[in-house]
Structures are given as structure tokens and as C-alpha cells.
Write an enzyme that holds these catalytic residues in place. Structure first.
Site, PDB file in Angstrom:
ATOM      1  N   ALA A  14       1.633   8.890  -1.445  1.00 26.45           N
ATOM      2  CA  ALA A  14       2.328  10.001  -2.104  1.00 26.45           C
ATOM      3  C   ALA A  14       3.512  10.464  -1.259  1.00 26.45           C
ATOM      4  CB  ALA A  14       1.359  11.155  -2.333  1.00 26.45           C
ATOM      5  N   GLU A  25       4.115  -7.852   2.926  1.00 30.79           N
ATOM      6  CA  GLU A  25       4.371  -8.813   4.003  1.00 30.79           C
ATOM      7  C   GLU A  25       3.965  -8.253   5.359  1.00 30.79           C
ATOM      8  OE1 GLU A  25       6.347  -7.827   1.599  1.00 30.79           O
ATOM      9  OE2 GLU A  25       7.773  -9.373   0.972  1.00 30.79           O
ATOM     10  N   CYS A  41       4.852  -2.420   2.951  1.00 27.77           N
ATOM     11  CA  CYS A  41       5.037  -3.630   2.137  1.00 27.77           C
ATOM     12  C   CYS A  41       3.900  -4.619   2.371  1.00 27.77           C
ATOM     13  CB  CYS A  41       6.338  -4.317   2.516  1.00 27.77           C
ATOM     14  SG  CYS A  41       7.828  -3.434   2.059  1.00 27.77           S
ATOM     15  N   GLN A  59       0.869  -1.181   0.000  1.00 34.50           N
ATOM     16  CA  GLN A  59       0.000   0.000   0.000  1.00 34.50           C
ATOM     17  C   GLN A  59       0.904   1.229   0.000  1.00 34.50           C
ATOM     18  OE1 GLN A  59      -3.453  -0.318  -0.118  1.00 34.50           O
ATOM     19  NE2 GLN A  59      -2.994  -2.499  -0.363  1.00 34.50           N
ATOM     20  N   GLU A  60       0.949   1.900  -1.143  1.00 36.53           N
ATOM     21  CA  GLU A  60       1.865   3.033  -1.274  1.00 36.53           C
ATOM     22  C   GLU A  60       1.184   4.347  -0.919  1.00 36.53           C
ATOM     23  OE1 GLU A  60       3.739   2.701  -5.138  1.00 36.53           O
ATOM     24  OE2 GLU A  60       4.879   0.951  -4.469  1.00 36.53           O
ATOM     25  N   CYS A 114      11.909  -7.682   1.901  1.00 37.02           N
ATOM     26  CA  CYS A 114      12.938  -6.676   2.205  1.00 37.02           C
ATOM     27  C   CYS A 114      13.400  -6.821   3.649  1.00 37.02           C
ATOM     28  CB  CYS A 114      12.399  -5.271   1.940  1.00 37.02           C
ATOM     29  SG  CYS A 114      11.284  -4.676   3.226  1.00 37.02           S
TER      30      CYS A 114
HETATM   31  N1  THU Z   1       7.630  -4.122  -1.410  1.00 38.91           N
HETATM   32  C1  THU Z   1       6.917  -5.075  -0.742  1.00 38.91           C
HETATM   33  O1  THU Z   1       5.683  -5.036  -0.682  1.00 38.91           O
HETATM   34  N2  THU Z   1       7.603  -6.057  -0.134  1.00 38.91           N
HETATM   35  C2  THU Z   1       8.956  -6.170  -0.126  1.00 38.91           C
HETATM   36  O2  THU Z   1       9.497  -7.019   0.579  1.00 38.91           O
HETATM   37  C3  THU Z   1       9.755  -5.295  -0.967  1.00 38.91           C
HETATM   38  C4  THU Z   1       9.059  -4.101  -1.509  1.00 38.91           C
HETATM   39  C5  THU Z   1       6.898  -3.032  -2.040  1.00 38.91           C
HETATM   40  C6  THU Z   1       7.093  -1.698  -1.362  1.00 38.91           C
HETATM   41  C7  THU Z   1       6.812  -0.748  -2.490  1.00 38.91           C
HETATM   42  O3  THU Z   1       5.418  -0.507  -2.548  1.00 38.91           O
HETATM   43  C8  THU Z   1       7.233  -1.502  -3.746  1.00 38.91           C
HETATM   44  O4  THU Z   1       7.315  -2.867  -3.372  1.00 38.91           O
HETATM   45  C9  THU Z   1       8.551  -1.061  -4.326  1.00 38.91           C
HETATM   46  O5  THU Z   1       9.547  -1.062  -3.363  1.00 38.91           O
END
Ligand code: THU
Length: 160
Positions: free
Chosen positions: A66, A75, A73, A63-64, A112
Site C-alpha cells: 500500500a 526479478e 519487483c 510483491q506490492e 526495469c
Molecule cells: N515489475 C516487476 O516485477 N519487474 C519489472 O522489471 C518491472 C515492474 C512490477 C513492479 C510492480 O509491482 C508492477 O510490476 C508494476 O510496475
């Protein structure tokens, strides 16, 4: 001075079909969750699915925001929800799948560092390993029989 060597062992499956049926089903849930990611900035969709001891499946996607650092992330979205909804249930397995809207992602995408730390907290809390499977949008699937394999020298409450 003494050198310390740290080794880890992972299993690599050539294809999702080679994994146990239960894992295939869990990964399918991660893939469905991935499709619901909110990732307008990175265009990198990640889905995670957790199998709990009570057989419940919890999913999450990234869920990103702005304000970039406010995003979360897949997970951690999933594991924090599991922790909030079923605080007493053990997390047995976790499946992760990632895909990009910009390029094809056939490389298995590992969680990550921040997610490894978060998963590690729950593994320690429940005193039971969390089996982790991760992949791209297709191709090989990597298995770790515990989060600990992915986070050598992890920081935990014993240091506090
Ligand atoms: N992201 C994840 O959801 N999980 C990870 O372990 C690595 C990165 C997401 C975060 C961000 O929305 C996008 O991937 C790019 O980094």
C-alpha cells in the site's frame, strides 16, 4: 568532441516453443510464479525464475505494498532470495514473464532499470554472464546472452 556509439545484440524468438527445452521449462516456472504475484495495485503480474549452476530453480514474483515504493519487483525478489540461500552458486539463466489483468501483454517485458542494476551486481560478483529471457504473457521471447547487454555504462564496484 567525439561521439561514442553503443550497440547491443539481442535474439528474438517468435514463440516460446522455439527456445531450447531448458528455457521453456524455466519460463514455465516463471509463468507459475507470475500467477502468485501480489499485485493488487498495478494488476501487473511478473514472475521470474532463475536456473542455478547446481540445477536448483529459484522463483519470485512482484510483491506490492500500500506504500507503493515498499514493493519489490519479481526479478529482485528472486535474485535476492538466490543470493541469500545459495550465495556460492552461479546464476546461469533467468526467465521473466509478465501479464496484466487489465490488457493483454504480448510485448516482451524487459526488467526495469533497478532490476538490471541488481542483476548486474550478481553477474559481476560471479564473474559469469547471466543469460536472460523475457516475454509478456504470450508471443515473442527476447534473449540477452548477458545482463551487460541490457545495461550499457553500468555502475559497478570498480568506481568506488
Ligand atoms: N515489475 C516487476 O516485477 N519487474 C519489472 O522489471 C518491472 C515492474 C512490477 C513492479 C510492480 O509491482 C508492477 O510490476 C508494476 O510496475
Amino acid at each position: 568532441m567525439k561521439e561514442v556509439k553503443i550497440e547491443t545484440t539481442l535474439q528474438v524468438y517468435d514463440h516460446l516453443n522455439d527456445t531450447p527445452k531448458e528455457v521453456q521449462d524455466l519460463m514455465e516456472q516463471a509463468i507459475s510464479a507470475r500467477e502468485k504475484a501480489y499485485a493488487p495495485y498495478s494488476k501487473f503480474n511478473v514472475g521470474a525464475a532463475l536456473l542455478l549452476e547446481n540445477k536448483e530453480i529459484i522463483t519470485g514474483s512482484n510483491q506490492e505494498n500500500a506504500s507503493y515504493p515498499s514493493g519489490l519487483c519479481a526479478e529482485r525478489t528472486a535474485i535476492y532470495f538466490a543470493g541469500a540461500k545459495y550465495p556460492e552458486e552461479k546464476i546461469i539463466k533467468m526467465a521473466i514473464s509478465a501479464s496484466s489483468k487489465i490488457h493483454t501483454t504480448i510485448t516482451p517485458i524487459p526488467p526495469c532499470g533497478a532490476c538490471r542494476q541488481a542483476i548486474s551486481e550478481y553477474e559481476n560478483k560471479q564473474n559469469h554472464p547471466i543469460e536472460i529471457y523475457f516475454m509478456g504473457e504470450s508471443g515473442k521471447v527476447v534473449r540477452s546472452n548477458s545482463l551487460a547487454n541490457l545495461l550499457p555504462l553500468g555502475f559497478d564496484k570498480s568506481y568506488l
